[in-house]
Design a protein around this motif. Sequence first.
Motif, PDB file in Angstrom:
ATOM      1  N   GLU A  16      34.813 -24.018   1.878  1.00  0.00           N
ATOM      2  CA  GLU A  16      33.834 -23.093   1.315  1.00  0.00           C
ATOM      3  C   GLU A  16      32.566 -23.808   0.844  1.00  0.00           C
ATOM      4  O   GLU A  16      31.479 -23.244   0.876  1.00  0.00           O
ATOM      5  CB  GLU A  16      34.491 -22.355   0.149  1.00  0.00           C
ATOM      6  N   LYS A  19      28.048 -27.177   3.774  1.00  0.00           N
ATOM      7  CA  LYS A  19      26.683 -26.664   3.917  1.00  0.00           C
ATOM      8  C   LYS A  19      26.090 -27.072   5.268  1.00  0.00           C
ATOM      9  O   LYS A  19      26.494 -28.047   5.881  1.00  0.00           O
ATOM     10  CB  LYS A  19      25.774 -27.241   2.818  1.00  0.00           C
ATOM     11  N   GLN A  23      22.339 -23.928   3.388  1.00  0.00           N
ATOM     12  CA  GLN A  23      23.089 -22.685   3.156  1.00  0.00           C
ATOM     13  C   GLN A  23      24.564 -22.925   3.453  1.00  0.00           C
ATOM     14  O   GLN A  23      24.912 -23.910   4.105  1.00  0.00           O
ATOM     15  CB  GLN A  23      22.542 -21.546   4.013  1.00  0.00           C
ATOM     16  N   PRO A  24      25.424 -22.052   2.970  1.00  0.00           N
ATOM     17  CA  PRO A  24      26.844 -22.225   3.292  1.00  0.00           C
ATOM     18  C   PRO A  24      27.047 -22.285   4.812  1.00  0.00           C
ATOM     19  O   PRO A  24      26.438 -21.508   5.557  1.00  0.00           O
ATOM     20  CB  PRO A  24      27.503 -20.977   2.693  1.00  0.00           C
ATOM     21  N   TYR A  26      29.550 -21.452   6.663  1.00  0.00           N
ATOM     22  CA  TYR A  26      30.106 -20.239   7.274  1.00  0.00           C
ATOM     23  C   TYR A  26      29.017 -19.201   7.531  1.00  0.00           C
ATOM     24  O   TYR A  26      29.025 -18.510   8.549  1.00  0.00           O
ATOM     25  CB  TYR A  26      31.269 -19.659   6.455  1.00  0.00           C
ATOM     26  N   GLU A  27      28.042 -19.102   6.627  1.00  0.00           N
ATOM     27  CA  GLU A  27      26.925 -18.168   6.832  1.00  0.00           C
ATOM     28  C   GLU A  27      26.074 -18.605   8.016  1.00  0.00           C
ATOM     29  O   GLU A  27      25.673 -17.774   8.839  1.00  0.00           O
ATOM     30  CB  GLU A  27      26.053 -18.071   5.585  1.00  0.00           C
ATOM     31  N   ALA A  28      25.806 -19.890   8.101  1.00  0.00           N
ATOM     32  CA  ALA A  28      24.990 -20.415   9.202  1.00  0.00           C
ATOM     33  C   ALA A  28      25.655 -20.143  10.549  1.00  0.00           C
ATOM     34  O   ALA A  28      24.988 -19.774  11.519  1.00  0.00           O
ATOM     35  CB  ALA A  28      24.745 -21.909   9.013  1.00  0.00           C
ATOM     36  N   VAL A  30      27.891 -17.708  11.276  1.00  0.00           N
ATOM     37  CA  VAL A  30      27.872 -16.266  11.556  1.00  0.00           C
ATOM     38  C   VAL A  30      26.471 -15.833  11.989  1.00  0.00           C
ATOM     39  O   VAL A  30      26.317 -15.058  12.944  1.00  0.00           O
ATOM     40  CB  VAL A  30      28.369 -15.454  10.341  1.00  0.00           C
ATOM     41  N   HIS A  31      25.435 -16.340  11.325  1.00  0.00           N
ATOM     42  CA  HIS A  31      24.062 -15.999  11.722  1.00  0.00           C
ATOM     43  C   HIS A  31      23.767 -16.503  13.136  1.00  0.00           C
ATOM     44  O   HIS A  31      23.113 -15.806  13.920  1.00  0.00           O
ATOM     45  CB  HIS A  31      23.052 -16.554  10.722  1.00  0.00           C
ATOM     46  N   VAL A  43      34.702 -13.858   8.749  1.00  0.00           N
ATOM     47  CA  VAL A  43      34.953 -14.989   7.859  1.00  0.00           C
ATOM     48  C   VAL A  43      36.073 -14.588   6.911  1.00  0.00           C
ATOM     49  O   VAL A  43      36.004 -13.540   6.273  1.00  0.00           O
ATOM     50  CB  VAL A  43      33.693 -15.368   7.052  1.00  0.00           C
ATOM     51  N   ARG A  45      38.464 -16.018   3.677  1.00  0.00           N
ATOM     52  CA  ARG A  45      38.586 -17.028   2.624  1.00  0.00           C
ATOM     53  C   ARG A  45      40.060 -17.192   2.291  1.00  0.00           C
ATOM     54  O   ARG A  45      40.740 -16.229   1.946  1.00  0.00           O
ATOM     55  CB  ARG A  45      37.816 -16.568   1.396  1.00  0.00           C
ATOM     56  N   ILE A  72      36.620 -19.002  10.265  1.00  0.00           N
ATOM     57  CA  ILE A  72      35.674 -18.135  10.976  1.00  0.00           C
ATOM     58  C   ILE A  72      36.278 -17.849  12.342  1.00  0.00           C
ATOM     59  O   ILE A  72      36.659 -18.787  13.046  1.00  0.00           O
ATOM     60  CB  ILE A  72      34.298 -18.810  11.143  1.00  0.00           C
TER      61      ILE A  72
END
Length: 115
Positions: A16, A19, A23-24, A26-28, A30-31, A43, A45, A72
Motif C-alpha cells: 500500500e 509510490k 502517487q500511490p 496502485y493508483e498509477a 489503474v490510471h 484494487v 486491499r 491489482i
Amino acid sequence: MQLPSESQLLRIFIGEADKFGGQPLYEAIVHLARQKGLAGATVVRGIMGFGADSRMHTAKILRLSEDLPIVIEIVDKPERIQAILPEIDTMIQEGMVTLENVTVFAYRHKAQKSV
C-alpha cells in the motif's frame, strides 16, 4: 467493448505504501490501465500478508498497518495485457506480477438511462 472468452488475468501484488511519480503505485497502475483503454481494473486491499522479504504486514499491528498488501487485477485480451506489461514492469520496484489465462463468462455493464 467485448472480451473474448479466452482472455488473460494480470495480477499485481504490491504494498500500500509503494509510490510511483509521487502517487500511490496502485493508483498509477489503474490510471495507466484506463488510459490504455483496458477492459477494467480492480484494487483489493489485504488485511494480512508477507512477500519476498518475509516481513509480516497485518492490520492487527498498528505500526505495520500502514503498508498492507494490495492486489491489482486486470483482465483483457492477451495482446492488450502483453502491450502494457513493459510499462508496468518499469513502475514496480518491489512486488510480484503474475499472468494467467482465464475464461471470461460474462462482461457487461448497465446501459445509461437517457434523460
